[in-house]
Design an enzyme around this catalytic site. Sequence first.
Site, short mmCIF file in Angstrom:
data_model
loop_
_atom_site.label_atom_id
_atom_site.label_comp_id
_atom_site.label_asym_id
_atom_site.label_seq_id
_atom_site.Cartn_x
_atom_site.Cartn_y
_atom_site.Cartn_z
N SER A 24 104.82 23.40 82.17
CA SER A 24 105.06 22.01 81.75
C SER A 24 106.53 21.71 81.57
O SER A 24 107.26 22.49 80.95
CB SER A 24 104.37 21.75 80.40
OG SER A 24 102.99 21.92 80.51
N HIS A 55 102.45 18.74 85.96
CA HIS A 55 102.55 19.80 86.96
C HIS A 55 102.40 19.19 88.34
O HIS A 55 101.38 18.58 88.63
CB HIS A 55 101.42 20.81 86.80
CG HIS A 55 101.41 21.56 85.51
ND1 HIS A 55 102.06 22.75 85.33
CD2 HIS A 55 100.82 21.30 84.34
CE1 HIS A 55 101.87 23.18 84.10
NE2 HIS A 55 101.12 22.32 83.48
N HIS A 77 95.01 26.62 85.61
CA HIS A 77 94.66 27.24 84.33
C HIS A 77 93.18 27.62 84.33
O HIS A 77 92.37 26.94 84.95
CB HIS A 77 94.92 26.26 83.18
CG HIS A 77 96.30 25.74 83.10
ND1 HIS A 77 96.74 24.72 83.92
CD2 HIS A 77 97.35 26.09 82.33
CE1 HIS A 77 98.01 24.48 83.63
NE2 HIS A 77 98.40 25.29 82.68
N TYR A 79 91.12 27.00 82.12
CA TYR A 79 90.28 25.93 81.56
C TYR A 79 89.94 24.84 82.59
O TYR A 79 89.05 24.03 82.36
CB TYR A 79 90.93 25.30 80.32
CG TYR A 79 92.28 24.65 80.54
CD1 TYR A 79 92.43 23.44 81.21
CD2 TYR A 79 93.43 25.26 80.04
CE1 TYR A 79 93.67 22.86 81.39
CE2 TYR A 79 94.68 24.69 80.22
CZ TYR A 79 94.79 23.49 80.89
OH TYR A 79 96.03 22.91 81.07
N GLU A 80 90.63 24.85 83.73
CA GLU A 80 90.31 23.82 84.73
C GLU A 80 89.04 24.15 85.51
O GLU A 80 88.33 23.24 85.93
CB GLU A 80 91.48 23.68 85.72
CG GLU A 80 92.71 23.06 85.06
CD GLU A 80 93.93 23.16 85.96
OE1 GLU A 80 94.00 22.38 86.92
OE2 GLU A 80 94.79 24.02 85.70
N ALA A 107 104.42 26.38 78.18
CA ALA A 107 104.59 25.72 76.88
C ALA A 107 103.66 26.43 75.91
O ALA A 107 102.56 26.84 76.28
CB ALA A 107 104.22 24.25 77.00
N MET A 202 97.75 28.54 76.63
CA MET A 202 96.53 28.49 77.45
C MET A 202 96.75 28.97 78.89
O MET A 202 95.99 28.62 79.78
CB MET A 202 96.00 27.05 77.49
CG MET A 202 95.76 26.42 76.14
SD MET A 202 95.20 24.72 76.31
CE MET A 202 95.42 24.11 74.63
N SER A 203 97.81 29.72 79.12
CA SER A 203 98.11 30.10 80.52
C SER A 203 98.69 31.50 80.58
O SER A 203 98.63 32.26 79.63
CB SER A 203 99.08 29.08 81.14
OG SER A 203 100.36 29.22 80.55
N ASN A 226 105.49 23.02 69.78
CA ASN A 226 104.91 22.56 68.51
C ASN A 226 104.65 23.75 67.61
O ASN A 226 104.56 24.89 68.09
CB ASN A 226 103.57 21.84 68.78
CG ASN A 226 102.59 22.72 69.55
OD1 ASN A 226 102.70 22.88 70.78
ND2 ASN A 226 101.66 23.33 68.84
N HIS A 238 98.19 16.76 74.28
CA HIS A 238 98.86 17.16 75.52
C HIS A 238 100.12 16.32 75.73
O HIS A 238 101.15 16.83 76.20
CB HIS A 238 97.91 17.02 76.71
CG HIS A 238 98.50 17.53 77.99
ND1 HIS A 238 98.86 18.85 78.15
CD2 HIS A 238 98.82 16.92 79.15
CE1 HIS A 238 99.38 19.02 79.35
NE2 HIS A 238 99.36 17.87 79.98
#
Length: 268
Positions: A24, A55, A77, A79-80, A107, A202-203, A226, A238
């Site tokens: 990101s 992306h 990712h 999650y996709e 990120a 998450m990656s 964050n 996001h």
Amino acid sequence: MSAIELIRERAPEFAPTAGLILGSGLGGFVDAIDDAVAIPYAELPGFPNAGVQGHAGRLLLGNVNGTPLAVMQGRSHYYESGRADAMKIPIRTLAALGVECLILTNAAGSVNPDTGPGSIMLTSDHINFTGISPLFGEPGSARFVDLSGAYDRDLCAMFHEAAAAAGIELHDGVYMWFCGPNFETPAEIRAAKILGADAVGMSTVPEVILARHAGIKVAALSIITNLAAGLSGTPLSHAQTVAAADRAADGLQSLLLAFLARYQGRAP
Ligand code: HPA
């Protein structure tokens, strides 16, 4: 035609020694690539549909500060698709092109209140308690990959030298992979801290495992966007991740350029 055949056709003489996966906010890095050949993922069989906001989806081949580089602008990712091996073909394509070292960026949320948004963290190790591996179903004894020393000591040392020379503060820390796409709960973040995590995201971890399986050296960098769930009053989103990554991107891009100037095309 396979991805590797198509790449060889478009960039016949090009032999990248390093790969870079841009997370990101780091899309601006592509401006630093000299004479880039760009190939949209849509043309490369087995490459992801990079659908996440922030992306783009293309492979760039070109030189940066003396290093012939294969840059993936955008990743897939877990999650996709629910498939941890979504980056298998891209990583193996980089290996087939001759890439010896892969730099991954992402990120991440910080588990440590002292390492706030805008900080840059070099991954010293990771925790994968998802129960998922991108090597499920992989045949052969090579699937039993040794992940001690997964984050290459020499590459990490070179990143620290580059950061010191460029006057950029670089933290070291343990990255813990969560599946997403939901953010974590405050209780999960308290657990992550007890387990030894410094940042959560998450990656990256599936790609690191695939790269080590392919014999590629790895280094990974996080932009802290964050404080993780429960550590600040701000709700996570996001949009906030992308905005904070954009703000911190300049520092990480400078660090990457300083690193590549030292690397000069060769693994240490
Ligand atoms: N959790 C997981 N992934 C993230 C976060 C987070 O807090 N911030 C950016 N990516």
